[in-house]
Scaffold this active site. Structure first.
Site, PDB file in Angstrom:
ATOM      1  N   CYS A 199       0.316  15.221  19.678  1.00 14.19           N
ATOM      2  CA  CYS A 199      -1.133  15.363  19.832  1.00 14.19           C
ATOM      3  C   CYS A 199      -1.913  14.498  18.857  1.00 14.19           C
ATOM      4  O   CYS A 199      -3.119  14.344  19.000  1.00 14.19           O
ATOM      5  CB  CYS A 199      -1.534  16.822  19.666  1.00 14.19           C
ATOM      6  SG  CYS A 199      -0.937  17.536  18.129  1.00 14.19           S
ATOM      7  N   HIS A 215       0.810  -1.207   0.000  1.00 10.64           N
ATOM      8  CA  HIS A 215       0.000   0.000   0.000  1.00 10.64           C
ATOM      9  C   HIS A 215       0.850   1.266   0.000  1.00 10.64           C
ATOM     10  O   HIS A 215       0.332   2.361  -0.226  1.00 10.64           O
ATOM     11  CB  HIS A 215      -0.968   0.017   1.191  1.00 10.64           C
ATOM     12  CG  HIS A 215      -0.325   0.216   2.525  1.00 10.64           C
ATOM     13  ND1 HIS A 215       0.229  -0.803   3.261  1.00 10.64           N
ATOM     14  CD2 HIS A 215      -0.135   1.342   3.259  1.00 10.64           C
ATOM     15  CE1 HIS A 215       0.711  -0.326   4.387  1.00 10.64           C
ATOM     16  NE2 HIS A 215       0.513   0.972   4.416  1.00 10.64           N
TER      17      HIS A 215
END
Length: 487
Positions: free
Chosen positions: A341, A217
């Site tokens: 984050c 992929h």
């Protein structure tokens, strides 16, 4: 909507789609059976293996297909360590390997093995001589590893059984000196596993590597197909229950249509690689040049020259990476990030940490085949406004101080200046601790110290990186207290 996240997953190549549809009609039978349908399926599997082996640069009987690139890496690490367990139980990896390799290393360490981690420089590149220093010679290598016949275990069982080095980094695109490291491994009699997931679409990996893994992929093949090449002569003991398929190294019924599509697309993208690299590299160069000019307080990371042609990563001070990704997505651009984050663990990217660069506000742009200059220009036009809006949202009450211009002199000491200040940012996630530091640094005189209290793990990376970018002196940390002296 421009998709700029090819390093995570490339769009399906047209030839992969064609091959997949054709193989669904012709390759549905069991290739291990002797009937007409089985023989037809076997011919397709053999042809796909030959095509993939040619692209990798190995013999067809050295290559097996796996359910994923991660599976290939885990299989390679476990099999090589088991095959060379009489030599030693020491594993060497670079600090910026893919998490699949680092997870395998942690598993090995938990089982009683030892792991040596090779550091990288600020561009994310290992130094071949430093890599060689961590290799513990002992015992004998297999013929392809340069040491002839097998020998006894090393003294104390501490010799290096395996070394791992990616060919190019997934997050910042830095190309590693695989050839030099492979030569050092050969000299020490240690097999080298190369994670070639990011670089294989651009061509074969040079050097005398022993094993190589990749994932379809990443080059525009279907997901759920990996490949693992193990050179003849490398001691390898497959782990887990035995299976007659894929040389016993990847159990289970082969996903033949996906394998055929993966091999066809790999051959296609390698044939197009030179032309695509020539077209995409100037676009990435433009991003590397324009972003720091258009957006203040940005650090472009990774090696500026020895890098993949389609990938660029930069970090923005005083900005939240997840907020940047959402804001860019809202205006039509799909990118990714290595910021803390955006991680489910809320810890900084291990790659950015090893490099010692800024992790906050991190954006990775990786261009797929066919990306146009107009799409890149549109991204560059939109980025400054997006970053500005994210920064304003994080620090709405007090602007972040501007960077001093060349020739500026230190301001006269204000009445409220103190020789030291403490900023309490406990319980706040980065980039808030760095924002608070930037707001108060001018309130201490030159030589004064600001102490930032932060329990966010990212602060340990971002505060030193901020000091590097702003030419301030980082004095170190003690627990959750980070000290910075104003220059």
């Amino acid at each position: 909507m421009p998709y700029f996240d090819a390093a995570s997953a490339a769009p399906l190549h047209p030839l992969a789609r064609q091959a997949l549809l054709a193989a669904l009609d012709e390759g549905w039978a069991d290739p291990a059976r002797l009937h007409r349908e089985g023989r037809r399926a076997r011919l397709l599997l053999d042809a796909a293996r030959e095509t993939a082996a040619e692209a990798v640069g190995c013999r067809p009987d050295e290559l097996v297909f796996t359910p994923s690139g991660t599976h290939a890496l885990h299989t390679a690490v476990a099999g090589a360590l088991a095959g060379r367990r009489r030599v030693g139980r020491h594993l060497v990896v670079s600090a910026v390997e893919h998490s699949a390799v680092l997870h395998a290393a942690a598993h090995h360490e938990a089982a009683g093995g030892t792991v040596g981690e090779v550091p990288v420089d600020r561009t994310g590149r290992v130094v071949a001589e430093e890599f060689a220093e961590l290799l513990r010679a002992g015992g004998s290598a297999a013929p392809s590893e340069g040491r002839g016949a097998a020998g006894g275990p090393a003294s104390g069982g501490g010799a290096t059984a395996l070394a791992c080095l990616q060919s190019a980094n997934h997050e910042v695109g830095t190309v590693q000196p695989v050839g030099d490291v492979a030569a050092a491994c050969r000299e020490a009699g240690v097999p080298l596993l190369v994670d070639a997931a990011q670089s294989l679409p651009w061509g074969q990996v040079g050097g005398e590597w022993s094993m190589l893994a990749a994932s379809a992929h990443k080059w525009g093949g279907p997901s759920g197909v990996g490949l693992l090449a193990v050179r003849k002569g490398v001691r390898f003991a497959p782990q887990g229950p035995g299976d007659e398929r894929e040389s016993g190294r990847s159990p289970g019924f082969e996903n033949l249509p996906a394998i055929v599509a993966a091999a066809a697309s790999l051959r296609a993208v390698q044939a197009e690689a030179a032309a695509e690299a020539e077209r995409l590299r100037p676009l990435v160069d433009r991003v590397r040049r324009v972003v720091p000019e258009a957006v203040p307080d940005v650090e472009v990371v990774g090696d500026p020259l020895r890098r993949l042609p389609h990938l660029v990563t930069f970090s923005c001070l005083y900005a939240d990476g997840e907020a940047l990704l959402h804001a860019l997505d809202a205006v039509g651009f799909s990118v990714s990030s290595g910021s803390s984050c955006t991680s489910s663990t809320l810890t900084p990217s291990h790659v950015l940490r090893a490099m010692g660069v800024l992790s906050e506000g991190n954006v990775r742009v990786s261009l797929p085949r066919g990306t146009t200059a107009q799409e890149v220009d549109a991204f560059l036009d939109a980025l400054p406004g997006v970053v500005r809006s994210v920064r304003e949202h994080l620090a709405p009450h007090e602007a972040v101080p501007r960077e001093s211009a060349p020739g500026d002199t230190a301001p006269e000491r204000a009445h409220d200046e103190e020789d030291s200040l403490t900023v309490d940012a406990l319980g706040k996630r980065c980039p808030i601790p760095v924002i608070e530091l930037a707001k108060v640094i001018d309130r201490v005189p030159v030589g004064g110290v600001v102490t930032v209290l932060s329990d966010d793990e990212a602060a340990g990376l971002d505060i030193p990186a901020w000091c590097h970018m702003r030419d301030q002196e980082y004095l170190g940390a003690e627990g959750t207290a980070y000290r910075v002296r104003r220059r």
